[in-house]
Enzyme design. Structure first.
Site, PDB file in Angstrom:
ATOM      1  N   LYS A 285     -15.058  -2.588 -62.803  1.00 52.77           N
ATOM      2  CA  LYS A 285     -15.888  -3.784 -63.029  1.00 52.77           C
ATOM      3  C   LYS A 285     -17.211  -3.583 -62.325  1.00 52.77           C
ATOM      4  CE  LYS A 285     -15.373  -7.909 -64.929  1.00 52.77           C
ATOM      5  NZ  LYS A 285     -14.427  -8.338 -65.980  1.00 52.77           N
TER       6      LYS A 285
ATOM      7  N   ASP B 258     -19.489  -9.542 -69.522  1.00 52.58           N
ATOM      8  CA  ASP B 258     -18.696 -10.542 -68.804  1.00 52.58           C
ATOM      9  C   ASP B 258     -19.657 -11.729 -68.650  1.00 52.58           C
ATOM     10  OD1 ASP B 258     -15.935 -10.612 -67.210  1.00 52.58           O
ATOM     11  OD2 ASP B 258     -17.366 -11.674 -65.965  1.00 52.58           O
TER      12      ASP B 258
HETATM   13  N1  GLU Z   1     -15.140  -8.702 -69.171  1.00 49.87           N
HETATM   14  C1  GLU Z   1     -14.004  -8.673 -70.058  1.00 49.87           C
HETATM   15  C2  GLU Z   1     -12.730  -8.787 -69.251  1.00 49.87           C
HETATM   16  O1  GLU Z   1     -12.707  -9.448 -68.243  1.00 49.87           O
HETATM   17  C3  GLU Z   1     -14.055  -7.527 -71.047  1.00 49.87           C
HETATM   18  C4  GLU Z   1     -14.132  -6.156 -70.483  1.00 49.87           C
HETATM   19  C5  GLU Z   1     -14.358  -5.052 -71.517  1.00 49.87           C
HETATM   20  O2  GLU Z   1     -14.440  -5.335 -72.697  1.00 49.87           O
HETATM   21  O3  GLU Z   1     -14.454  -3.911 -71.066  1.00 49.87           O
HETATM   22  O4  GLU Z   1     -11.693  -8.280 -69.589  1.00 49.87           O
END
Ligand code: GLU
Length: 452
Positions: A132, A172
């Site tokens: 992340k 996100d």
């Molecule tokens: N931010 C999204 C999550 O919390 C998607 C992450 C992604 O698609 O890599 O899963």
């Protein structure tokens, strides 16, 4: 043979150590507690998992990058933000997870999100590791040109850490199609490579997957429907509370409506809207996605069925279902008590960790079906993995095909969590089911790959 209570004591020691070694990261402590507290039965039953160092390695990110992001606003003033990318675990595939641009972002927040992402991504079964990133940059009220310059500066550093086989960021909170476009453009410029699979959430015309914008919200509704099916019910005619008004909330509302439920709320940091006729999605999209405005404008323009409640929380509205889709810790113990008093049947998390641990406990004790985010909102990252597959094959699938795959994946995740919970004497406990099932997949891969 280790007993569950010996294992629990060892996990408690580890949790204390995590708190000491990672000071001032309350969200990360919360996420670690939430997972580790459910692992005792599996560690006791499977001695290979209790091997010294396995869980210790799991809670320590493989790599953490923190960097300066300087940029100039439209008046020429220089601002300095902080950028993060936490590459948590790559046992199952390249690090995968979104970027969050929000003033609340700090290392602890990114670590909690990255930690959750490991298990979520494992549950999809699609060969993606967990990571992340993000920044404390606040895109609110910034012009497109300012957002572009920020994204370019952010990527100027980030590009050296990512790649289609290494680490694949996505969106996100605060990072949607516009930001992914600017980030991708800068990556392409710096590297001189058309590397479609380096970011997901791209535009459909240049490597993005159809249904990716919808996937998190749609997936959460499918997960809620599966939990209800398990209890002999369906979505038809159920009143639903949705918090937030970003990408996840919007497509949650869309799918709820399509499946016959009545989503009556949405919110942002200024307050919430309740609309007894059901949220009008075209109006909400116009305000949030086109005008980038606030939800009070919705109530003003919608007419008599809707009202705006400044400051309040959507959880005070009586309903059958609750789908928190805004941010972490937005549904606390008091809110959970109100939901239970009003007869809520299911709570399914569209956001990451929106329900506090006390609230989860209260809901489960009251017999409410509770879908934890790492299972219920995995549809977004799952379709990101399908986007990577399409990029790799230089092809693009129809919306119908992607949605069919998404439906399979969400039903599979539901079944896996449900069966795992039963296997470990916790029937109906999706928190335990999701944590153990995700853990087993990552732990097996880590054991096979040695101490690294
Ligand atoms: N931010 C999204 C999550 O919390 C998607 C992450 C992604 O698609 O890599 O899963």
């Amino acid at each position: 043979m280790t007993t569950r209570s010996e294992t629990r004591t060892a996990l408690d020691h580890l949790l204390t150590e995590i708190e000491h070694r990672n000071p001032a990261q309350p969200e990360f402590h919360q996420a670690a507690h939430e997972v580790l507290e459910t692992l005792a039965p599996v560690l006791a039953a499977r001695p290979e998992y209790a091997e010294p160092g396995l869980v210790e390695r799991l809670v320590e990110p493989e790599r953490q990058v923190i960097f300066r992001v300087p940029w100039q606003d439209d008046q020429g003033r220089v601002h300095v933000n902080r950028g993060f990318r936490v590459e948590f675990n790559s046992a199952l595939g390249p690090y995968k997870g979104g970027l969050r641009f929000h003033p609340s972002v700090n290392l602890g927040v990114i670590k909690f999100l990255g930690f959750e992402q490991i298990f979520k991504n494992a549950l999809t079964g699609l060969g993606i590791g967990g990571g992340k990133g993000g920044s404390d940059f606040d895109p609110h009220g910034r012009s497109d040109a300012e957002v572009m310059r920020f994204c370019q500066s952010f990527m100027t550093e980030l590009h050296r850490h990512i790649g289609e086989h290494t680490d694949v960021p996505a969106g996100d909170i605060g990072v949607g199609g516009r930001e992914i476009g600017y980030l991708f453009g800068q990556y392409r410029r710096i590297t001189n490579r058309w590397e479609a699979g380096v970011l997901t959430g791209k535009g459909a015309g240049w490597g993005g997957s159809l249904i990716r914008p919808e996937a998190t919200g749609y997936g959460n509704v499918l997960f809620a429907a599966a939990m209800l099916r398990e209890r002999g019910e369906d979505l038809e005619g159920q009143t639903a509370l949705v918090s937030g008004s970003g990408n996840v909330a919007i497509y949650t509302i869309e799918k709820l409506t399509a499946l016959g439920a009545n989503p009556v709320t949405c919110s942002d940091s200024s307050g919430y809207v309740v609309d007894e006729k059901g949220i009008d999605l075209d109006l909400l999209k116009q305000i949030k996605e086109v005008e980038r405005g606030r939800v009070d404008a919705y109530a003003e323009r919608r007419g008599s069925s809707a009202r705006f409640v400044p400051g309040g929380s959507v959880w005070e509205v009586p309903a059958d279902l609750a789908l928190p889709s805004a941010t972490q810790n937005e549904l606390d113990e008091n809110a959970a008590a109100t939901l239970v008093r009003n007869g809520v049947k299911a709570v399914s998390e569209g956001a990451n960790m929106p329900t506090t641990p006390e609230a989860v406990h209260l809901l489960q004790k009251a017999g409410v079906a509770f879908g934890p985010g790492k299972a219920a909102n995995a549809g977004g990252v799952a379709v990101s993995a399908l986007e990577m597959a399409q990029n790799h094959a230089r092809t693009s699938w129809t919306a119908a095909r992607v949605e069919e795959e998404l439906t399979h994946i969400m039903n599979d995740i539901h079944t896996t969590c449900h069966e795992t919970a039963e296997r470990y004497d916790a029937p109906g406990d999706y928190v335990t089911g999701a944590n153990i099932a995700g853990f087993e997949r990552v732990a097996d891969a880590m054991l096979a790959q040695g101490v690294i």
